[in-house]
Enzyme design. Structure first.
Site: not given
Ligand code: R5P
Length: 281
Positions: A34-35, A87, A119, A158, A181, A183
């Site tokens: 079933d995976g 997140q 991160h 950034d 930057k 987003r």
């Molecule tokens: C975000 O703040 C991380 O440090 C990277 O800058 C980000 O994840 C890079 O994402 P992407 O390559 O999609 O621009």
């Protein structure tokens, strides 16, 4: 002590075992009809280093299965790349704090956890076991040094990546700057124009993660417009989704490289020695 790993982290795990002069456990991986994933670990020891990057949901489940298979051993967890760490807060009502949800999964079955350039280090507070977050900034600086640039500019895309870029730049005493930057979505970023000292220079853009490559491609355009001779891109975690690597090469980047926290064809530096050194202490 032995080292064991998920499928996606086997090269790094073998390097860690080599650095610690210890053996690696053979694991058979397969799936039920079933995976659902299945694994069977070979002979274990009373102390085990479990290595597994969370690159996707399957890798996460495999890591949880591996921890369970190592029940009865004193387990040290190594999360070279912790997916879902971006997140790290609830940006809008109704969202989960995904980093917390993932961290909570590792509260049982392991004694401690090592991450690499997570991160957002703040998320370490969500683990119920002691954590150590390592940085490969010096290793990246050493690699850039070997590339033999004369007077390169190290650039963070950034301000979040600035401290990392400064640590990279400190290895060679190189200039360091950063961009602003914003987003717009998971795949779209906007960069405020900024005059950089990039004319007639080699520029190395450094970041913790390259995912879609959108951040770095946008920065690269700005750099070439300002007369940079050549642009390189380096990151710790080469997530490189979709055609990110090709997208970056097509935007004129000379070379894209990353570490082996996610095993890629462009993994040029290894996290193994630094992880092994932490485990020895
Ligand atoms: C975000 O703040 C991380 O440090 C990277 O800058 C980000 O994840 C890079 O994402 P992407 O390559 O999609 O621009």
């Amino acid at each position: 002590m032995k080292v064991i790993s998920t499928e996606k982290s086997q090269i790094l795990a073998a390097r860690i075992a080599g650095a610690l002069n210890t053996s690696i456990v053979d694991v058979k991986f397969s799936r039920f009809p079933d995976g659902e994933m299945y694994l069977a670990a070979g002979e274990l020891d009373d102390e085990t280093i479990i290595v597994g990057s969370i690159t996707d949901s399957d890798a996460l489940v495999q890591l949880l299965l591996l921890i369970d298979a190592c029940e009865g051993s004193k387990n040290h967890l190594v999360l070279p790349y912790m997916g879902y760490a971006r997140q790290d807060k609830r940006f809008r009502n109704g969202e989960p704090i995904s980093a917390r949800a993932i961290a909570r999964l590792f509260g049982k079955g392991v004694e401690n956890c090592i991450t690499v350039n997570i991160h957002e280090p703040e998320v370490l507070k969500y683990f119920d076991v002691p954590t150590t977050n390592l940085s490969l900034a010096k290793d990246m600086g050493d690699y850039i040094m070997k590339m033999g640039f004369s007077n390169p500019l190290i650039l963070a895309p950034d301000d979040g990546a600035l401290a990392f870029a400064q640590d990279v730049a400190s290895v060679g005493g190189w200039d360091c700057d950063h961009l602003e930057k914003t987003r717009l979505s998971g795949v779209e970023v906007k960069m405020a124009p900024k005059k950089l000292c990039a004319a007639s220079r080699s520029v190395v853009i450094v970041d913790d993660i390259i995912s879609t490559g959108g951040t770095i491609a946008t920065a690269t355009n700005m750099l070439y417009q300002q007369g940079a001779t050549e642009v390189y891109a380096a990151c710790v975690h080469g997530v490189l989704i979709g055609g990110a690597y090709v997208h970056l090469k097509a935007s004129g980047i000379r070379e894209v490289f990353c570490s082996d926290t996610i095993e890629r064809g462009c993994s040029r530096l290894s996290a193994a020695d630094r992880i092994a050194a932490t485990l020895r202490n």
